[in-house]
Design a protein around this motif. Structure first.
Motif, PDB file in Angstrom:
ATOM      1  N   LEU A 274       0.851  -1.189   0.000  1.00 36.21           N
ATOM      2  CA  LEU A 274       0.000   0.000   0.000  1.00 36.21           C
ATOM      3  C   LEU A 274       0.891   1.246   0.000  1.00 36.21           C
ATOM      4  CD1 LEU A 274      -2.675  -0.999   2.671  1.00 36.21           C
ATOM      5  CD2 LEU A 274      -2.519  -1.670   0.262  1.00 36.21           C
ATOM      6  N   THR A 275       0.475   2.247  -0.751  1.00 38.95           N
ATOM      7  CA  THR A 275       1.227   3.495  -0.854  1.00 38.95           C
ATOM      8  C   THR A 275       0.578   4.569   0.006  1.00 38.95           C
ATOM      9  OG1 THR A 275       2.008   3.041  -3.100  1.00 38.95           O
ATOM     10  CG2 THR A 275       1.910   5.347  -2.435  1.00 38.95           C
ATOM     11  N   HIS A 276       1.388   5.239   0.805  1.00 47.42           N
ATOM     12  CA  HIS A 276       0.928   6.445   1.491  1.00 47.42           C
ATOM     13  C   HIS A 276       1.238   7.683   0.642  1.00 47.42           C
ATOM     14  CE1 HIS A 276      -0.518   4.802   5.230  1.00 47.42           C
ATOM     15  NE2 HIS A 276       0.592   4.104   5.395  1.00 47.42           N
ATOM     16  N   MET A 277       2.434   7.684   0.034  1.00 48.02           N
ATOM     17  CA  MET A 277       2.838   8.841  -0.773  1.00 48.02           C
ATOM     18  C   MET A 277       3.955   8.437  -1.716  1.00 48.02           C
ATOM     19  SD  MET A 277       4.437  12.508   0.529  1.00 48.02           S
ATOM     20  CE  MET A 277       6.016  11.772   1.020  1.00 48.02           C
ATOM     21  N   ASP A 278       3.916   8.942  -2.930  1.00 42.20           N
ATOM     22  CA  ASP A 278       5.072   8.891  -3.820  1.00 42.20           C
ATOM     23  C   ASP A 278       5.226  10.285  -4.429  1.00 42.20           C
ATOM     24  OD1 ASP A 278       3.318   9.092  -6.063  1.00 42.20           O
ATOM     25  OD2 ASP A 278       3.184   6.913  -6.244  1.00 42.20           O
ATOM     26  N   ARG A 279       6.068  10.417  -5.435  1.00 41.37           N
ATOM     27  CA  ARG A 279       6.306  11.769  -5.954  1.00 41.37           C
ATOM     28  C   ARG A 279       5.138  12.310  -6.772  1.00 41.37           C
ATOM     29  NH1 ARG A 279       7.285  11.464 -11.308  1.00 41.37           N
ATOM     30  NH2 ARG A 279       8.230   9.568 -12.167  1.00 41.37           N
ATOM     31  N   SER A 280       4.139  11.466  -7.068  1.00 36.97           N
ATOM     32  CA  SER A 280       3.028  11.921  -7.904  1.00 36.97           C
ATOM     33  C   SER A 280       1.704  12.058  -7.153  1.00 36.97           C
ATOM     34  CB  SER A 280       2.828  10.948  -9.080  1.00 36.97           C
ATOM     35  OG  SER A 280       2.334   9.691  -8.635  1.00 36.97           O
ATOM     36  N   VAL A 281       1.577  11.433  -5.965  1.00 34.77           N
ATOM     37  CA  VAL A 281       0.284  11.426  -5.286  1.00 34.77           C
ATOM     38  C   VAL A 281       0.461  11.190  -3.793  1.00 34.77           C
ATOM     39  CG1 VAL A 281      -0.112   8.942  -5.544  1.00 34.77           C
ATOM     40  CG2 VAL A 281      -2.075  10.475  -5.416  1.00 34.77           C
ATOM     41  N   ILE A 282      -0.414  11.784  -3.003  1.00 37.82           N
ATOM     42  CA  ILE A 282      -0.604  11.401  -1.608  1.00 37.82           C
ATOM     43  C   ILE A 282      -1.908  10.619  -1.575  1.00 37.82           C
ATOM     44  CG2 ILE A 282      -1.011  12.200   0.741  1.00 37.82           C
ATOM     45  CD1 ILE A 282       0.692  14.649   0.098  1.00 37.82           C
ATOM     46  N   ALA A 283      -1.821   9.352  -1.242  1.00 36.24           N
ATOM     47  CA  ALA A 283      -2.987   8.468  -1.343  1.00 36.24           C
ATOM     48  C   ALA A 283      -4.096   8.913  -0.389  1.00 36.24           C
ATOM     49  CB  ALA A 283      -2.580   7.028  -1.036  1.00 36.24           C
ATOM     50  N   ASN A 284      -5.330   8.728  -0.847  1.00 37.21           N
ATOM     51  CA  ASN A 284      -6.486   9.062  -0.038  1.00 37.21           C
ATOM     52  C   ASN A 284      -6.491   8.196   1.227  1.00 37.21           C
ATOM     53  OD1 ASN A 284      -9.530   8.326   0.657  1.00 37.21           O
ATOM     54  ND2 ASN A 284      -9.495  10.386  -0.235  1.00 37.21           N
ATOM     55  N   LYS A 285      -6.493   8.841   2.409  1.00 36.42           N
ATOM     56  CA  LYS A 285      -6.352   8.113   3.669  1.00 36.42           C
ATOM     57  C   LYS A 285      -7.525   7.177   3.935  1.00 36.42           C
ATOM     58  CE  LYS A 285      -3.410  11.461   6.087  1.00 36.42           C
ATOM     59  NZ  LYS A 285      -2.273  10.526   6.211  1.00 36.42           N
ATOM     60  N   ALA A 286      -8.723   7.584   3.546  1.00 39.14           N
ATOM     61  CA  ALA A 286      -9.890   6.737   3.791  1.00 39.14           C
ATOM     62  C   ALA A 286      -9.802   5.436   2.986  1.00 39.14           C
ATOM     63  CB  ALA A 286     -11.173   7.492   3.443  1.00 39.14           C
ATOM     64  N   ILE A 287      -9.304   5.532   1.753  1.00 44.24           N
ATOM     65  CA  ILE A 287      -9.162   4.324   0.942  1.00 44.24           C
ATOM     66  C   ILE A 287      -8.088   3.422   1.533  1.00 44.24           C
ATOM     67  CG2 ILE A 287      -8.642   3.403  -1.342  1.00 44.24           C
ATOM     68  CD1 ILE A 287      -9.599   6.016  -2.545  1.00 44.24           C
ATOM     69  N   VAL A 288      -6.966   4.003   1.952  1.00 39.23           N
ATOM     70  CA  VAL A 288      -5.897   3.207   2.552  1.00 39.23           C
ATOM     71  C   VAL A 288      -6.390   2.507   3.810  1.00 39.23           C
ATOM     72  CG1 VAL A 288      -3.599   3.261   3.587  1.00 39.23           C
ATOM     73  CG2 VAL A 288      -4.072   4.645   1.556  1.00 39.23           C
TER      74      VAL A 288
END
Length: 341
Positions: A246-260
């Motif tokens: 699961l991704t929390h953040m990369d250089r292109s996006v901060i993942a939606n916390k609710a989905i994570v």
């Protein structure tokens, strides 16, 4: 085998026709509609049993590779890289060029003709060429032309303990997950998109998301696993055999916390092993998708793969299966509980 058919197909960014045809054949009969948009994205739609949120899943079809840019008088081919490839992995690799899959070998100045200082530095792309066995420019032009794409000539093979090697696991393994997801039935409208040109800027994903207007999006990727000697554990990014990442953040996006959070809850409930990407490098289609229209809640799930963006990479098939399980279970949770909030 599905993974073999997908990874052995050609699909350099911007020239995804062959892999698109393979995937279209694989999903025939598994969805209600299939179409290709102007940029080349393959969009599959399942209507669902009733009205509900519009959900988009995405994985990119394209792979890193090469493009022929010039044919020398001698018949060898000059090329440019399509996507990010380390020059050091190119020398002496076998490739297949164009729709006819013309075989060739990436050549360079032989070591016994190099000066000492040349031997101490890796070749740059402009010092390399593709040898197709042609004796002249005219001879070569009978087989290939400028603009033809070239992919690495790597065969899929199962190796070791539940592992497989192949080219293009980034992101044919994500495509395989989505093909498996389409085998199930869902109560809400589901769009499954096999995108183009991710490796050169995630161009297809933005176009597809703009047209679909999803309420939520989940991207499936093949991501870096650096669990090898000379890498410290905190720099592994992911580890083979420990489940989807699961991704929390990369250089292109901060993942939606609710989905994570929902992904975590589903995995724990279903006993699905998972891990987190431990570095923030790289980007995915999520970077383009989440910025479309008024913004789209988006997250990323990845299958770990060693040696991506090279002629051959390695995955653990248990990670692939657990990613499929997580994808289906996440969609079932939307039926049961609605969208993550």
């Amino acid at each position: 085998m599905l993974l073999a058919r997908l990874t052995e197909a050609a699909g350099v960014s911007g020239q995804e026709g062959e892999i698109r045809n393979v995937i279209r054949d694989e999903i025939r009969g598994k969805c209600d509609e299939v179409r290709t948009d102007a940029l080349g994205n393959l969009i599959a739609f399942k209507r669902g049993l009733r009205d509900g949120p519009r959900v988009m899943l995405a994985a990119h079809m394209d792979e890193v590779g090469l493009m022929v840019t010039y044919i020398e008088k001698s018949g060898v081919l000059r090329f440019q890289k399509v996507g990010s490839i380390d020059d050091r992995v190119l020398v002496s690799k076998a490739v297949l060029i164009g729709k006819d899959r013309v075989p060739g070998v990436i050549g360079s100045k032989p070591i016994h003709l190099q000066e000492r200082d040349e031997q101490e530095k890796p070749f740059k792309t402009e010092q390399l060429f593709i040898d197709i066995g042609a004796t002249s420019k005219e001879d070569a032009e009978k087989l290939v032309k400028r603009g033809d794409g070239a992919v690495f000539a790597t065969k899929y093979m199962e190796i070791g303990n539940s592992c497989s090697k192949a080219k293009a696991f980034d992101d044919r393994v994500g495509c395989a997950v989505l093909i498996k997801v389409l085998e199930e039935t869902y109560e809400f409208p589901l769009y499954v998109v096999f995108t183009v040109q991710e490796e050169v800027g995630a161009r297809g994903a933005g176009v597809a998301a703009y047209g679909i207007k999803p309420d939520i999006a989940l991207v499936f990727e093949g991501t870096t696993a650096s669990d090898v000697p000379e890498t410290k554990p905190h720099g592994y990014c992911t580890t083979l055999g420990r489940g989807p990442a699961l991704t929390h953040m990369d250089r292109s996006v901060i993942a939606n916390k609710a989905i994570v959070r929902r992904l975590e809850e589903v995995a724990e409930r279903e006993g699905i092993p998972f891990q987190y990407r431990r570095t923030g490098v790289g980007g995915t289609d999520a970077g383009r998708i989440h910025l479309q229209r008024e913004g789209i809640p988006t997250a990323v799930v990845s299958v770990p793969a060693r040696y991506i963006h090279s002629p051959v990479s390695i995955i653990n098939r248990d990670d692939f299966e657990n990613t499929r399980r997580l994808a289906v279970s996440f969609l079932r949770s939307i039926q049961e509980r609605g969208l993550p909030r």
